[in-house]
Enzyme design. Sequence first.
Site, mmCIF file in Angstrom:
data_model
loop_
_atom_site.group_PDB
_atom_site.id
_atom_site.type_symbol
_atom_site.label_atom_id
_atom_site.label_comp_id
_atom_site.label_asym_id
_atom_site.label_seq_id
_atom_site.Cartn_x
_atom_site.Cartn_y
_atom_site.Cartn_z
ATOM 1 N N ARG A 119 0.803 -1.232 0.000
ATOM 2 C CA ARG A 119 0.000 0.000 0.000
ATOM 3 C C ARG A 119 0.830 1.275 0.000
ATOM 4 N NH1 ARG A 119 -3.326 -3.145 3.358
ATOM 5 N NH2 ARG A 119 -5.157 -3.835 2.202
ATOM 6 N N LYS A 141 3.132 12.088 -11.072
ATOM 7 C CA LYS A 141 2.363 11.170 -11.937
ATOM 8 C C LYS A 141 3.189 9.910 -12.143
ATOM 9 C CE LYS A 141 -0.329 13.979 -15.159
ATOM 10 N NZ LYS A 141 -0.418 14.262 -16.602
ATOM 11 N N GLU A 183 11.110 19.702 -23.979
ATOM 12 C CA GLU A 183 10.327 20.064 -22.782
ATOM 13 C C GLU A 183 10.913 21.307 -22.114
ATOM 14 O OE1 GLU A 183 7.530 18.606 -22.433
ATOM 15 O OE2 GLU A 183 7.777 16.657 -23.406
ATOM 16 N N LYS A 228 7.940 23.761 -14.178
ATOM 17 C CA LYS A 228 7.119 22.564 -13.966
ATOM 18 C C LYS A 228 6.641 22.522 -12.509
ATOM 19 C CE LYS A 228 5.726 18.107 -14.508
ATOM 20 N NZ LYS A 228 5.657 16.911 -15.272
ATOM 21 N N GLU A 238 -4.373 17.993 -12.205
ATOM 22 C CA GLU A 238 -4.728 18.276 -13.595
ATOM 23 C C GLU A 238 -6.195 18.662 -13.785
ATOM 24 O OE1 GLU A 238 -3.621 15.087 -16.306
ATOM 25 O OE2 GLU A 238 -2.529 16.553 -17.474
ATOM 26 N N ARG A 242 -2.642 22.937 -15.284
ATOM 27 C CA ARG A 242 -1.674 21.886 -15.647
ATOM 28 C C ARG A 242 -1.790 21.509 -17.128
ATOM 29 N NH1 ARG A 242 0.482 17.180 -11.553
ATOM 30 N NH2 ARG A 242 1.883 16.134 -12.990
ATOM 31 N N ASN A 246 0.656 20.592 -21.544
ATOM 32 C CA ASN A 246 0.274 19.825 -22.720
ATOM 33 C C ASN A 246 0.525 20.586 -24.021
ATOM 34 O OD1 ASN A 246 -1.908 17.598 -23.729
ATOM 35 N ND2 ASN A 246 -1.094 17.288 -21.673
ATOM 36 N N HIS A 249 1.522 18.971 -27.294
ATOM 37 C CA HIS A 249 1.334 17.525 -27.129
ATOM 38 C C HIS A 249 0.131 16.951 -27.866
ATOM 39 C CE1 HIS A 249 4.497 18.073 -24.241
ATOM 40 N NE2 HIS A 249 4.536 16.793 -23.962
ATOM 41 N N HIS A 253 1.547 14.120 -29.826
ATOM 42 C CA HIS A 253 1.207 12.707 -29.579
ATOM 43 C C HIS A 253 0.731 12.027 -30.859
ATOM 44 C CE1 HIS A 253 0.694 13.227 -24.983
ATOM 45 N NE2 HIS A 253 1.849 12.673 -25.263
ATOM 46 N N HIS A 268 9.849 11.259 -28.336
ATOM 47 C CA HIS A 268 8.748 12.071 -27.819
ATOM 48 C C HIS A 268 9.027 13.562 -28.060
ATOM 49 C CE1 HIS A 268 5.520 13.271 -25.146
ATOM 50 N NE2 HIS A 268 6.373 13.991 -24.443
HETATM 51 N N1 LIG Z 1 5.321 11.255 -15.050
HETATM 52 C C1 LIG Z 1 5.309 12.271 -15.853
HETATM 53 O O1 LIG Z 1 4.825 13.362 -15.527
HETATM 54 C C2 LIG Z 1 5.939 12.129 -17.207
HETATM 55 C C3 LIG Z 1 6.176 13.265 -18.000
HETATM 56 C C4 LIG Z 1 6.811 13.094 -19.231
HETATM 57 C C5 LIG Z 1 7.161 11.816 -19.667
HETATM 58 N N2 LIG Z 1 6.882 10.743 -18.879
HETATM 59 C C6 LIG Z 1 7.244 9.385 -19.301
HETATM 60 O O2 LIG Z 1 8.677 9.335 -19.432
HETATM 61 C C7 LIG Z 1 9.018 8.334 -20.367
HETATM 62 C C8 LIG Z 1 10.079 8.870 -21.288
HETATM 63 O O3 LIG Z 1 11.194 9.216 -20.507
HETATM 64 P P1 LIG Z 1 12.670 9.332 -21.116
HETATM 65 O O4 LIG Z 1 12.650 10.212 -22.291
HETATM 66 O O5 LIG Z 1 13.584 9.627 -19.992
HETATM 67 O O6 LIG Z 1 12.890 7.883 -21.735
HETATM 68 P P2 LIG Z 1 13.509 6.526 -21.169
HETATM 69 O O7 LIG Z 1 13.288 6.339 -19.740
HETATM 70 O O8 LIG Z 1 13.046 5.482 -22.117
HETATM 71 O O9 LIG Z 1 15.070 6.769 -21.409
HETATM 72 C C9 LIG Z 1 15.547 6.964 -22.724
HETATM 73 C C10 LIG Z 1 16.720 6.063 -23.019
HETATM 74 O O10 LIG Z 1 17.889 6.556 -22.349
HETATM 75 C C11 LIG Z 1 18.502 5.514 -21.601
HETATM 76 N N3 LIG Z 1 19.178 6.181 -20.498
HETATM 77 C C12 LIG Z 1 18.657 6.629 -19.331
HETATM 78 N N4 LIG Z 1 19.576 7.316 -18.638
HETATM 79 C C13 LIG Z 1 20.718 7.285 -19.374
HETATM 80 C C14 LIG Z 1 22.004 7.853 -19.206
HETATM 81 N N5 LIG Z 1 22.303 8.622 -18.161
HETATM 82 N N6 LIG Z 1 22.931 7.629 -20.166
HETATM 83 C C15 LIG Z 1 22.623 6.887 -21.265
HETATM 84 N N7 LIG Z 1 21.414 6.362 -21.499
HETATM 85 C C16 LIG Z 1 20.472 6.564 -20.556
HETATM 86 C C17 LIG Z 1 17.382 4.578 -21.257
HETATM 87 O O11 LIG Z 1 17.841 3.276 -20.986
HETATM 88 C C18 LIG Z 1 16.556 4.621 -22.543
HETATM 89 O O12 LIG Z 1 17.123 3.775 -23.513
HETATM 90 C C19 LIG Z 1 7.723 7.931 -21.079
HETATM 91 O O13 LIG Z 1 7.335 6.674 -20.610
HETATM 92 C C20 LIG Z 1 6.737 9.004 -20.659
HETATM 93 O O14 LIG Z 1 5.418 8.509 -20.596
HETATM 94 C C21 LIG Z 1 6.294 10.880 -17.670
#
Ligand SMILES: NC(=O)c1ccc[n+]([C@@H]2O[C@H](COP(=O)([O-])OP(=O)(O)OC[C@H]3O[C@@H](n4cnc5c(N)ncnc54)[C@H](O)[C@@H]3O)[C@@H](O)[C@H]2O)c1
Length: 358
Positions: A119, A141, A183, A228, A238, A242, A246, A249, A253, A268
């Site tokens: 939990r 999130k 971003e 942010k 949201e 918030r 977007n 996006h 998207h 992305h």
């Molecule tokens: N929670 C939120 O508010 C929020 C907001 C935006 C995006 N997201 C989520 O975030 C995700 C995308 O995140 P991301 O762009 O970080 O992608 P990711 O986590 O897939 O990382 C991108 C790539 O970089 C690699 N990597 C990570 N750190 C590294 C480092 N220091 N050196 C070399 N490689 C490294 C990872 O293994 C991966 O291959 C999506 O799932 C998206 O939905 C969440």
Amino acid sequence: MTCTIHLPDYPVLLGPLSETLPAWLQQKKYSRIFVIADANALAHWNNTALLPGTEMYVVPCPPASEHAGGAERLKNLDTCALIWNAMQQARLDRQALVVNLGGGVVGDMGGFCAATFKRGVDFIQIPTTLLAMTDAAIGGKLGIDFNGIKNALGVFRNPQAVFADPVFLETLPARELRSGFAEVIKHALIGDYELWEKIQKTTPEALSPGSMTADAWTEILEPSIAVKAQIVTLDPHEHGIRALLNFGHTVGHAVESYFLETDEPLTHGEAVAIGMVCEGLLSTETETILRIFGRRPMPESIFPKLWERMQHDKKNTSGAVRIAVPGTEPFSLQILELSREEAFRRLKLYDSFDSFEF
Ligand SMILES: NC(=O)c1ccc[n+]([C@@H]2O[C@H](COP(=O)([O-])OP(=O)(O)OC[C@H]3O[C@@H](n4cnc5c(N)ncnc54)[C@H](O)[C@@H]3O)[C@@H](O)[C@H]2O)c1
């Protein structure tokens, strides 16, 4: 250089982990520490020095250069089951701390596992990609993909703290750096014109691994994270402002999901950059965004497919496509309705800009 951005419930500590993490932990009394780590983020992580005696589950994310969005394929219930299993094996109790070390995939999924294990146990985020440092790790999130729907399962729950150390950006491939930078651009356009001035001076070459010092990154990360932080503080669940996060996006998207089904998927951030141009349509901004990102050709034949995808956006009501764009003041939101014709006009305009193609 270290600095702290304070949200009401937790701090974001920016700077070398060796200076921020042990000092923070010293004030806490956790029974155990369990690290969930992205395999590609371990180069700058010294578990023994920073968190002696902790157990770790390594998520086998494919390297970023292999396939855009490759790690996303692991953000699912199967990986959660492996993580929960490892947490049980490590005999974590409710006084334990979970450490999520990785990009947005590990942050969202590790946070979700921590928030649901027994939990809910405390967790901290150590984002290792630019996107995670400036965006995903902040705002509470958490979630995973389910049945092909992105972030279909999840919860809102804040971390105890976020530790952003720019040293991790040294190993991040240029394409991922650029992706996260979209971003940063978005945060500047919605809330910080001084940051926007700085961004206008950023060259595409600066966004290659190792070209910027940790201090130079900190100067960009601090204001970007602050935007942010301000928005999620004003609207944690949201219901209003918030939606500004977007910006770019709705179109982004649609473009991201369309190209995901081709041989040349976009990151992305690359898709959001296209989205910001189409949704914002402001000349100086467009010039800077295209200078950094280049232009992905988008023939008119794909517009109906993009329009179809835009109709699934979460902001839509009664069939109309709605976009969230910055108003004239910082932190002001405008919601615009986009007709099919207007969406096509904007996509066509994007495709006509004179910029190098990628
Ligand atoms: N929670 C939120 O508010 C929020 C907001 C935006 C995006 N997201 C989520 O975030 C995700 C995308 O995140 P991301 O762009 O970080 O992608 P990711 O986590 O897939 O990382 C991108 C790539 O970089 C690699 N990597 C990570 N750190 C590294 C480092 N220091 N050196 C070399 N490689 C490294 C990872 O293994 C991966 O291959 C999506 O799932 C998206 O939905 C969440």
